[in-house]
Design an enzyme around this catalytic site. Structure first.
Site, PDB file in Angstrom:
ATOM      1  N   ASP A 254       0.848  -1.199   0.000  1.00  0.00           N
ATOM      2  CA  ASP A 254       0.000   0.000   0.000  1.00  0.00           C
ATOM      3  C   ASP A 254       0.881   1.246   0.000  1.00  0.00           C
ATOM      4  O   ASP A 254       1.699   1.447   0.893  1.00  0.00           O
ATOM      5  CB  ASP A 254      -0.890   0.000   1.251  1.00  0.00           C
ATOM      6  CG  ASP A 254      -1.826   1.197   1.272  1.00  0.00           C
ATOM      7  OD1 ASP A 254      -2.942   1.093   0.726  1.00  0.00           O
ATOM      8  OD2 ASP A 254      -1.432   2.251   1.817  1.00  0.00           O
TER       9      ASP A 254
ATOM     10  N   TYR B 151       2.915  10.085  -0.060  1.00  0.00           N
ATOM     11  CA  TYR B 151       3.919   9.480   0.812  1.00  0.00           C
ATOM     12  C   TYR B 151       5.331   9.707   0.278  1.00  0.00           C
ATOM     13  O   TYR B 151       6.300   9.624   1.040  1.00  0.00           O
ATOM     14  CB  TYR B 151       3.717   7.952   0.931  1.00  0.00           C
ATOM     15  CG  TYR B 151       2.424   7.484   1.528  1.00  0.00           C
ATOM     16  CD1 TYR B 151       1.535   8.369   2.156  1.00  0.00           C
ATOM     17  CD2 TYR B 151       2.069   6.143   1.471  1.00  0.00           C
ATOM     18  CE1 TYR B 151       0.340   7.912   2.684  1.00  0.00           C
ATOM     19  CE2 TYR B 151       0.882   5.683   2.006  1.00  0.00           C
ATOM     20  CZ  TYR B 151       0.010   6.569   2.603  1.00  0.00           C
ATOM     21  OH  TYR B 151      -1.177   6.121   3.128  1.00  0.00           O
TER      22      TYR B 151
ATOM     23  N   LYS C  21      -2.817   6.031  -4.157  1.00  0.00           N
ATOM     24  CA  LYS C  21      -3.902   6.964  -3.850  1.00  0.00           C
ATOM     25  C   LYS C  21      -3.685   8.324  -4.528  1.00  0.00           C
ATOM     26  O   LYS C  21      -2.558   8.796  -4.634  1.00  0.00           O
ATOM     27  CB  LYS C  21      -4.011   7.176  -2.329  1.00  0.00           C
ATOM     28  CG  LYS C  21      -4.136   5.874  -1.554  1.00  0.00           C
ATOM     29  CD  LYS C  21      -4.146   6.097  -0.051  1.00  0.00           C
ATOM     30  CE  LYS C  21      -3.902   4.793   0.674  1.00  0.00           C
ATOM     31  NZ  LYS C  21      -2.480   4.416   0.730  1.00  0.00           N
TER      32      LYS C  21
ATOM     33  N   HIS D 104      -7.673   9.661  -1.808  1.00  0.00           N
ATOM     34  CA  HIS D 104      -7.078   9.654  -0.471  1.00  0.00           C
ATOM     35  C   HIS D 104      -7.952  10.356   0.575  1.00  0.00           C
ATOM     36  O   HIS D 104      -8.039   9.909   1.725  1.00  0.00           O
ATOM     37  CB  HIS D 104      -5.701  10.335  -0.540  1.00  0.00           C
ATOM     38  CG  HIS D 104      -4.732   9.838   0.475  1.00  0.00           C
ATOM     39  ND1 HIS D 104      -3.387   9.752   0.235  1.00  0.00           N
ATOM     40  CD2 HIS D 104      -4.904   9.402   1.745  1.00  0.00           C
ATOM     41  CE1 HIS D 104      -2.769   9.277   1.321  1.00  0.00           C
ATOM     42  NE2 HIS D 104      -3.672   9.071   2.237  1.00  0.00           N
TER      43      HIS D 104
END
Length: 314
Positions: A46, A51, A76, A109
């Site tokens: 994931d 990120y 996402k 997200h």
């Protein structure tokens, strides 16, 4: 089939592995972490655009030598790319960084849109985050095109309230295959989870260890979920850690879990959950719900998140 090999069937017929590796934070550690996870047997990774870990995840997948079709990869859409015209570019950037032709799952997200552009956290002269008036419904409808084009095998959402999920269900052609949300023994969201089951939406638990992440704070006030005596005592019974018990509990309820770790040893330990909790132990864990939510950026985002859910900070 053991729990660490267990999968759940999504509404599109695909299998999502019950346990995956979360790759939020510690960008420089993710290539080694993902590689360690894949070698340990994980087949569910994931990640997310914001990120900053997609390039590392991609390198690890390539190095692993594991066939692409054996790995379930989720990414996402970040909030600055909610405009339907920006979606194609956004998903392509993720695919390019990951070195992949398609995603198994692509999630929105958050339901809130930031100002369009390349700045992931656009701010005004006072440093306040600038949002945009883009309806998440328009964003989601654009995401449906990714399924048609094959760029994403499935689409879904993350961090939505029940009212927002209901609005999606009432107005789209492809219902969300997955809703990823904060869920752990201290924030169980039982009614909300039942709502998903009735509507055929799979739930993935992020932060399955509650406030183990330092940025969530409140450790002095509440202690840490992993030190909860119920989890610790049940762990002793099975010769497992409280972390492993928390993961097994989520899977026992039919949800996938995505613990994060950069320690190869802990990554292996989290995957070693090939044991079944007895019904009485599941009930004991069900009884420790504190309705404690640790991730609520409503104030920073300038958008009221989780408005109708348990654990909403007043």
């Amino acid at each position: 089939m053991t729990d660490n090999q267990k999968t759940f069937t999504l509404s599109n017929g695909a299998q999502i592995p019950a346990i995956g590796l979360g790759t939020w934070q510690d960008e420089e550690a993710q290539e080694a972490a993902v590689l360690a996870a894949l070698h340990a047997g994980y087949r569910h990774i994931d990640t997310a655009r914001c990120y900053g870990t997609e390039p590392a995840v991609g390198k690890a997948i390539k190095q692993s030598g594991i066939p692409r079709e054996e790995i379930f990869v989720t990414s996402k859409l970040w909030n600055n790319k909610h405009h339907p015209e920006d979606l194609g570019q956004a998903v392509q950037l993720s695919l390019d960084d990951l070195g992949l032709e398609y995603l198994d799952l692509f999630l929105m997200h958050w339901p809130v849109a930031f100002k369009r552009g390349d700045d992931p956290f656009p701010s005004d002269k006072d440093g306040k985050l600038v949002t945009d008036n883009i309806d998440y419904l328009d964003t989601y409808r654009a995401m449906e095109g990714l399924v048609k084009s094959g760029k994403a095998k499935a689409i879904g959402i993350s961090n939505f309230s029940q009212k927002e999920v209901e609005r999606i269900l009432d107005n789209v052609a492809i219902k969300p295959a997955v809703h990823q949300m904060e869920l752990h023994p201290w924030l169980q969201q039982k009614k909300f989870y039942d709502f998903h089951r009735k509507n055929g939406i799979h739930v993935t638990q992020y932060s399955p260890f509650g406030n183990q992440n330092e940025i969530y704070g409140s450790r002095e006030e509440h202690g840490q979920l992993v030190n909860d005596q119920t989890l610790v005592e049940i762990g002793k019974k099975y010769g497992k850690t409280s972390n492993q018990v928390a993961l097994a509990w989520g899977i026992a309820h039919g949800r996938s879990v995505i613990p994060k770790s950069k320690s190869a040893e802990r990554i292996k330990q989290n995957f070693d959950i090939a044991f079944e909790l007895e019904p009485a132990d599941i009930e004991n864990i069900d009884a420790i719900d504190k309705k404690l939510r640790f991730n609520d950026p409503s104030k920073d985002f300038g958008y009221e998140l989780y408005s109708d859910l348990d654990g909403k900070k007043k």
